[in-house]
Enzyme design. Sequence first.
Site, PDB file in Angstrom:
ATOM      1  CG  ASP A  81      -1.996  -0.753   0.926  1.00  0.00           C
ATOM      2  OD1 ASP A  81      -2.069  -1.594   0.219  1.00  0.00           O
ATOM      3  OD2 ASP A  81      -3.374  -0.696   1.624  1.00  0.00           O
ATOM      4  CB  SER A 517      -2.607   4.666   5.194  1.00  0.00           C
ATOM      5  OG  SER A 517      -1.419   4.374   6.027  1.00  0.00           O
TER       6      SER A 517
END
Length: 611
Positions: A81, A517
Site C-alpha cells: 500500500d 492508511s
Amino acid sequence: MPKLRSATSTQGRNMAGARALWRATGMKENDFGKPIIAVVNSFTQFVPGHVHLKDMGQLVAEQIEKAGGVAKEFNTIAVDDGIAMGHGGMLYSLPSRDLIADSVEYMVNAHCADAMVCISNCDKITPGMLMAALRLNIPTIFVSGGPMEAGKTKLSDQIIKLDLVDAMIQGANPNVSDEVSDQIERSACPTCGSCSGMFTANSMNCLTEALGLSLPGNGSCLATHADRKQLFLDAGTQIVELCKKYYEQDDLSVLPRSIATKAAFDNAMSLDIAMGGSTNTVLHLLAAAQEAEVDFTMADIDRLSRQVPCLSKVAPNTQKYHMEDVHRAGGIMAILGELDRAGLLNNQTRTVLGLSLAEQIAKYDIMLTKDEAVHKFFRAGPAGIRTTKAFSQDTRWDTVDDDRQNGCIRSKEFAYSQDGGLAMLSGNIALDGCIVKTAGVDEAILKFKGEAIVFESQEDAVAGILGGKVRAGHVVVIRYEGPKGGPGMQEMLYPTSYLKSMGLGKACALLTDGRFSGGTSGLSIGHCSPEAAAGGLIGLVKDGDTIEIDIPNRKIELVVPEAELAQRRAEQDAKGWKPANREREVSFALKVYGHFATSADKGAVRDKSKI
C-alpha cells in the site's frame, strides 16, 4: 467422523491419475492418507513486509512433515500500500483483498487440501487470507512475517524514532531541507517487516491473536528477531494437531468458525479500540464476519467504542512508541489481559492452541506469569541494523515494560483516555456511519465546526492542499472515492500527511467516503456511508457548507436545510451520479469490482444480490 478432504484425490482406483500427479510432486506411498496441508505463503520482492518470506513456507512445511502431515506450498499476490499510495496503483489495493480470498479458496478447494497455515503480513493479505479461512472453515493457523524495526536517525543532536509516515510528511514540508528530507527517507524503513507503527498490517496481525487464530506474539515479535522463527515452527506442528482433532476425533471446536465466534469478533474489535488500531481493521472485520456468517455490524462497533478505553498509543498516534515497544510491554496478550481485568473481554473464547482465551492470557500475560521463558520472549528487541533477512538478530531489552501507569501499555485505571481509540460517528451525512481514529485526534478538535471545501478525487485534494486552497477551519471533503466510486476505495494518507506538511494538521478536518492508511492521524473521518456513488449525502455537499463534527457525542452533520438538500438531490438525479471534473482511467477488472462492491459499512464486500 469427517473424512479427509484430500481423500477425494488420493483414494480409489479412479483417482490413479491424480495420485500419479501427486507422486510427481514428491509424495510417497505412505503419504497418501495423511492430511495435506496448504502452506499459503505471500512472498514477494515488491513488499518489505514480505521480502523475507521466501524460505518461511518451507520452514513451516518441514515442520508439518515432521509432525506427520504432507505440506504443499503456494503463493498469493501481495500489494504494498505504501508504494501504491498517491497514484492510480492504490485503486487496486482493496480489491486485491477479495482476489486473495478467492485465490486461496480456488487453490485449496481445487486440490482438496485438509488444512492451512497462512503466512501473511501486510495490509490486504492478512484480511484476504482471513476471509478465505472463515469461508473454507478448515483447520487454519496464521503466522505473519512480523513488524519492521522502527527507524532511527540523529537530528539536532537528538536521536529520534521514524517510520514511513515521517518520510511522507517531511518530504512534502517546504520548510525541510533536501538534506534532512533525504536523511529521514533513508532512515525511516530500516528492515524487512510490516511498517513499524500500529498501521493496518500490524493491527490486523494483532487482531488474529484476539480472534484466536494465531499464536501469542504473532502481532508484535519483530521480523528480524530470532525468536520469531519459533512461531513458524510451532505453527507447523500445531496445525497437524488440529487436523488430528478434527479428522480423527471429530472435534469441531478447532475449526475457524468455532474459534472466531461473535464473542471473538467482539474481542478483536475491543482490542482494536484499546490499541488505537487502523480504521481499515473495521472494514476487514466486517468483511471477515460475513464470511464467518457472524452477525457483527457497525452497531457492535459503536457499542464497543463507547465502553472500551484507549490502553496503548503507538505510532502514528505518538512517536514515542512503535511495535517493538508493544512487544516489550507484553504484546497483545498484555493488552488482552488488561481488558480482561477490566471486565471488557469474553475470556471463554477458544484459540488454536486449544486453550480458552483466559487460559492463554494466564500463560502469556507478563503481568500474571512468572515464566522466565515468556518474559525472555517479550524482551526481544531491535538491533538497529539494516537488513532484509528474517531471524537475523537476537538483541534483548534488559527488562520488560511492566509499567501500567506510564508505560506503552496502560491499565484501565491509567488509560490514555477512557474513550477508546476508534469511534463510529453518524448523522445526516453518514446515515450508515463513518469511522475516525480518535487516538490520533488532538483533544482541542474533538468538536469541530468548519466550512466544506469539496474535491471529487484524491488527486484534486492533494493539488488543492499543496496549492494553498485549503485553509485553517476547512473540512476537506473528498468524495467518489468509495468502493464503487473509486472504484477501489483508495487510502488518503497523502492528503492527511500533506495537511501536516502545510501546518494544518490540527486546524482542519477531512471527511471522505474513501479510507485511510493505518499511518493516518488527525481529524480524519473515513468510510462515510452510504458513499457518494451509492447516492450518499456526501455527494450533495457544496463548497462553503457547514459541517459539524462532535466526536464525544458520536455525531456528524451537514448543516444545510432539508429543502435545499432535496433540491440538490433532484438536480443530481437529473444528471446521474458521476464525479465532476475527474479524468481517471479505470480498467475492466476494477469496473467489475466497483459493480459488485457494497459500501464501507458492509465491509466493501461483494453484493450477493447482484449475482
